[in-house]
Design a protein around this motif. Structure first.
Motif, PDB file in Angstrom:
ATOM      1  N   ILE A 188     -69.033   3.180  44.888  1.00 53.88           N
ATOM      2  CA  ILE A 188     -68.934   2.950  46.333  1.00 53.88           C
ATOM      3  C   ILE A 188     -70.030   3.729  47.062  1.00 53.88           C
ATOM      4  O   ILE A 188     -70.345   4.872  46.703  1.00 53.88           O
ATOM      5  N   VAL A 189     -70.628   3.068  48.063  1.00 52.51           N
ATOM      6  CA  VAL A 189     -71.660   3.675  48.907  1.00 52.51           C
ATOM      7  C   VAL A 189     -71.184   3.498  50.345  1.00 52.51           C
ATOM      8  O   VAL A 189     -70.743   2.404  50.717  1.00 52.51           O
ATOM      9  N   GLY A 190     -71.235   4.539  51.151  1.00 55.04           N
ATOM     10  CA  GLY A 190     -70.753   4.409  52.528  1.00 55.04           C
ATOM     11  C   GLY A 190     -71.618   5.172  53.509  1.00 55.04           C
ATOM     12  O   GLY A 190     -72.205   6.205  53.169  1.00 55.04           O
ATOM     13  N   HIS A 191     -71.689   4.649  54.737  1.00 53.46           N
ATOM     14  CA  HIS A 191     -72.456   5.303  55.812  1.00 53.46           C
ATOM     15  C   HIS A 191     -71.600   5.352  57.070  1.00 53.46           C
ATOM     16  O   HIS A 191     -70.912   4.392  57.397  1.00 53.46           O
ATOM     17  N   ASP A 192     -71.636   6.485  57.800  1.00 52.07           N
ATOM     18  CA  ASP A 192     -70.944   6.630  59.084  1.00 52.07           C
ATOM     19  C   ASP A 192     -69.431   6.416  58.872  1.00 52.07           C
ATOM     20  O   ASP A 192     -68.846   7.081  58.019  1.00 52.07           O
ATOM     21  N   TRP A 193     -68.775   5.511  59.612  1.00 48.79           N
ATOM     22  CA  TRP A 193     -67.352   5.248  59.341  1.00 48.79           C
ATOM     23  C   TRP A 193     -67.162   4.820  57.897  1.00 48.79           C
ATOM     24  O   TRP A 193     -66.170   5.171  57.243  1.00 48.79           O
ATOM     25  N   GLY A 194     -68.127   4.056  57.390  1.00 45.90           N
ATOM     26  CA  GLY A 194     -68.060   3.641  55.990  1.00 45.90           C
ATOM     27  C   GLY A 194     -68.125   4.823  55.036  1.00 45.90           C
ATOM     28  O   GLY A 194     -67.599   4.763  53.921  1.00 45.90           O
ATOM     29  N   ALA A 195     -68.754   5.926  55.472  1.00 46.10           N
ATOM     30  CA  ALA A 195     -68.800   7.146  54.656  1.00 46.10           C
ATOM     31  C   ALA A 195     -67.410   7.763  54.565  1.00 46.10           C
ATOM     32  O   ALA A 195     -66.923   8.096  53.482  1.00 46.10           O
ATOM     33  N   THR A 196     -66.757   7.910  55.718  1.00 44.40           N
ATOM     34  CA  THR A 196     -65.399   8.466  55.732  1.00 44.40           C
ATOM     35  C   THR A 196     -64.477   7.615  54.861  1.00 44.40           C
ATOM     36  O   THR A 196     -63.695   8.134  54.050  1.00 44.40           O
ATOM     37  N   ILE A 197     -64.585   6.289  55.022  1.00 46.09           N
ATOM     38  CA  ILE A 197     -63.739   5.376  54.252  1.00 46.09           C
ATOM     39  C   ILE A 197     -64.071   5.497  52.758  1.00 46.09           C
ATOM     40  O   ILE A 197     -63.170   5.545  51.913  1.00 46.09           O
ATOM     41  N   LEU A 249     -73.605   8.569  52.813  1.00 45.64           N
ATOM     42  CA  LEU A 249     -74.693   8.848  53.751  1.00 45.64           C
ATOM     43  C   LEU A 249     -74.134   9.336  55.093  1.00 45.64           C
ATOM     44  O   LEU A 249     -73.167   8.767  55.607  1.00 45.64           O
ATOM     45  N   SER A 250     -74.745  10.378  55.611  1.00 49.52           N
ATOM     46  CA  SER A 250     -74.550  10.853  56.989  1.00 49.52           C
ATOM     47  C   SER A 250     -73.309  11.710  57.243  1.00 49.52           C
ATOM     48  O   SER A 250     -73.406  12.733  57.909  1.00 49.52           O
ATOM     49  N   VAL A 251     -72.137  11.299  56.782  1.00 52.86           N
ATOM     50  CA  VAL A 251     -70.907  12.040  57.133  1.00 52.86           C
ATOM     51  C   VAL A 251     -70.408  12.816  55.912  1.00 52.86           C
ATOM     52  O   VAL A 251     -69.952  12.220  54.939  1.00 52.86           O
ATOM     53  N   PRO A 252     -70.477  14.162  55.975  1.00 54.05           N
ATOM     54  CA  PRO A 252     -70.011  14.946  54.830  1.00 54.05           C
ATOM     55  C   PRO A 252     -68.495  14.839  54.650  1.00 54.05           C
ATOM     56  O   PRO A 252     -67.791  14.423  55.580  1.00 54.05           O
ATOM     57  N   TYR A 253     -68.018  15.180  53.467  1.00 57.68           N
ATOM     58  CA  TYR A 253     -66.565  15.190  53.259  1.00 57.68           C
ATOM     59  C   TYR A 253     -65.958  16.273  54.147  1.00 57.68           C
ATOM     60  O   TYR A 253     -66.437  17.405  54.177  1.00 57.68           O
ATOM     61  N   ARG A 254     -64.892  15.901  54.865  1.00 49.79           N
ATOM     62  CA  ARG A 254     -64.225  16.868  55.733  1.00 49.79           C
ATOM     63  C   ARG A 254     -62.761  16.974  55.321  1.00 49.79           C
ATOM     64  O   ARG A 254     -62.054  15.959  55.331  1.00 49.79           O
ATOM     65  N   PRO A 255     -62.314  18.170  54.952  1.00 53.17           N
ATOM     66  CA  PRO A 255     -60.894  18.315  54.648  1.00 53.17           C
ATOM     67  C   PRO A 255     -60.048  18.101  55.909  1.00 53.17           C
ATOM     68  O   PRO A 255     -60.568  18.177  57.027  1.00 53.17           O
ATOM     69  N   ARG A 256     -58.784  17.821  55.735  1.00 58.48           N
ATOM     70  CA  ARG A 256     -57.893  17.562  56.865  1.00 58.48           C
ATOM     71  C   ARG A 256     -57.768  18.810  57.727  1.00 58.48           C
ATOM     72  O   ARG A 256     -57.553  19.912  57.232  1.00 58.48           O
ATOM     73  N   VAL A 262     -64.715  12.114  41.470  1.00 61.98           N
ATOM     74  CA  VAL A 262     -65.773  11.313  40.821  1.00 61.98           C
ATOM     75  C   VAL A 262     -67.153  11.900  41.128  1.00 61.98           C
ATOM     76  O   VAL A 262     -67.323  12.608  42.125  1.00 61.98           O
ATOM     77  N   PRO A 263     -68.147  11.609  40.279  1.00 68.07           N
ATOM     78  CA  PRO A 263     -69.516  12.051  40.580  1.00 68.07           C
ATOM     79  C   PRO A 263     -69.954  11.527  41.950  1.00 68.07           C
ATOM     80  O   PRO A 263     -69.705  10.362  42.277  1.00 68.07           O
ATOM     81  N   SER A 264     -70.586  12.400  42.733  1.00 71.85           N
ATOM     82  CA  SER A 264     -70.922  12.040  44.115  1.00 71.85           C
ATOM     83  C   SER A 264     -72.318  12.535  44.486  1.00 71.85           C
ATOM     84  O   SER A 264     -72.808  13.528  43.960  1.00 71.85           O
ATOM     85  N   LEU A 265     -72.915  11.782  45.435  1.00 68.10           N
ATOM     86  CA  LEU A 265     -74.230  12.119  45.990  1.00 68.10           C
ATOM     87  C   LEU A 265     -74.084  12.090  47.502  1.00 68.10           C
ATOM     88  O   LEU A 265     -73.384  11.226  48.041  1.00 68.10           O
ATOM     89  N   PHE A 266     -74.727  13.024  48.204  1.00 67.22           N
ATOM     90  CA  PHE A 266     -74.690  13.012  49.674  1.00 67.22           C
ATOM     91  C   PHE A 266     -76.116  13.040  50.218  1.00 67.22           C
ATOM     92  O   PHE A 266     -76.941  13.851  49.793  1.00 67.22           O
ATOM     93  N   ILE A 267     -76.388  12.133  51.153  1.00 67.69           N
ATOM     94  CA  ILE A 267     -77.720  12.027  51.782  1.00 67.69           C
ATOM     95  C   ILE A 267     -77.553  12.005  53.301  1.00 67.69           C
ATOM     96  O   ILE A 267     -76.697  11.282  53.820  1.00 67.69           O
TER      97      ILE A 267
END
Length: 330
Positions: A97-106, A124-131, A264-269
């Protein structure tokens, strides 16, 4: 390689329009606000050329996909369900899965809740944010004169009226304003005027859009803007804005998954001119991300790039995603 083709599929009880290109393992591309499958036009071709089946839906509420009316049909769990439904419609076991902006959060939450179906994530763009401890809208900034844009989006009909008046002007302003060029110009004009720019703040009196015409950013052609404008002229902004109207509801729902990590293995840009990276607390989320995403392989920051990462810097983004895909097991 030819052009992407589009078709309608049934997923999670609704119809979704998907653009696809190439053959091979599936890479599922999730766009953000205010975009559509078209924001991945450069990636569809590059992924197909690299030997992957790239699939980019118009997310629920967008483009030619279904647009349920009710606000509560746009929660994070609906979105995760839609993406699982896409895999089922294509009869594939798993995808990246690849996501950007709202798609990143999803995409973060999709990879987090369904690692059995999504074997890796490039975000892309939105880092993982804990609750957060507090309900999100309760801590968003506001003053007597201005409020955070996500608060402005809460009241149904208000932002729709402003944005739908002239979809082409709306999209032009948003795509320019969030880009690296737009961010630099806004910062320079604020410095000349001796004022600070409140990131993401909307005037209570004047709304969100600038009153002057803005230039086209260098990475967006008039044809690209025409495509986006026609999509939103037809679909309107209610569906896209409904994502924001579920921020507190998502917070409630995700309490059930407290402590679940993205395994899972992840990449952030992201770009260093991205407004999301400038939000209060974002630097902390970047610094702490590995705690919640233990298999985070890399944080790649693109100099001079704004919020529209995959459109502003297609060459670097494509190369990074393909390299990441090729590094995955199996």
């Amino acid at each position: 390689m030819g052009e992407p083709t589009q078709r309608t599929i049934k997923a999670n009880g609704i119809s979704l329009n998907v653009a696809e290109q190439g053959k091979g393992p599936m890479v599922l591309l999730c766009h953000g606000f205010p975009e559509g499958w078209y924001s991945w036009r450069h990636q569809l071709e590059a992924l197909a050329a690299a030997g992957y089946h790239a699939v980019a839906p118009d997310m629920r509420g967008y483009g030619k996909s279904d647009r349920p009316e009710a606000i509560d049909q746009y929660t994070i769990l609906h979105m995760v369900g839609d993406l699982v439904g896409v895999l089922d419609a294509f009869e594939v076991k798993d995808a990246v899965i690849v996501g950007h902006d709202w798609g990143a959060t999803i995409a973060w939450h999709t990879a987090r809740l369904r690692p059995d179906r999504f074997r890796a994530a490039a975000i892309l763009s939105v880092p993982y944010r804990p609750r957060s401890e507090a309900r999100p809208t309760s801590v968003m900034p506001q003053t007597a004169d201005a409020q955070f844009y996500q608060l402005y989006f809460q009241e149904p009909g208000v932002a729709e009226a402003e944005f739908e008046r002239d979809p082409r002007a709306t999209l032009g302003a948003m795509l320019y304003g969030g880009s690296g060029e737009g961010a630099a110009a806004i910062r320079a004009s604020a410095e000349r005027a001796g004022r600070t720019v409140g990131v993401g703040m909307v005037s209570r009196k004047d709304g969100m859009l600038p009153k002057v015409q803005v230039p086209l950013p260098s990475w967006l052609s008039a044809t690209d803007l025409d495509y986006y404008s026609a999509e939103f002229a037809r679909s309107g902004f209610r569906g896209p804005l409904n994502y924001y109207r579920n921020i507190d509801r998502n917070w409630e729902l995700m309490g059930a998954f407290e402590g679940v990590k993205v395994v899972v293995p992840s990449l952030f840009i992201a770009g260093d001119h991205d407004m999301v990276i400038a939000f209060p607390g974002a630097a902390e989320h970047l610094a702490n991300m590995k705690q919640f995403v233990p298999q985070l392989r890399e944080i790649k920051i693109l100099p001079g790039c704004g919020h529209w990462t995959q459109q502003e810097r297609p060459t670097e983004v494509n190369a990074a995603i393909v390299e990441f895909l090729r590094s995955l097991p199996g």
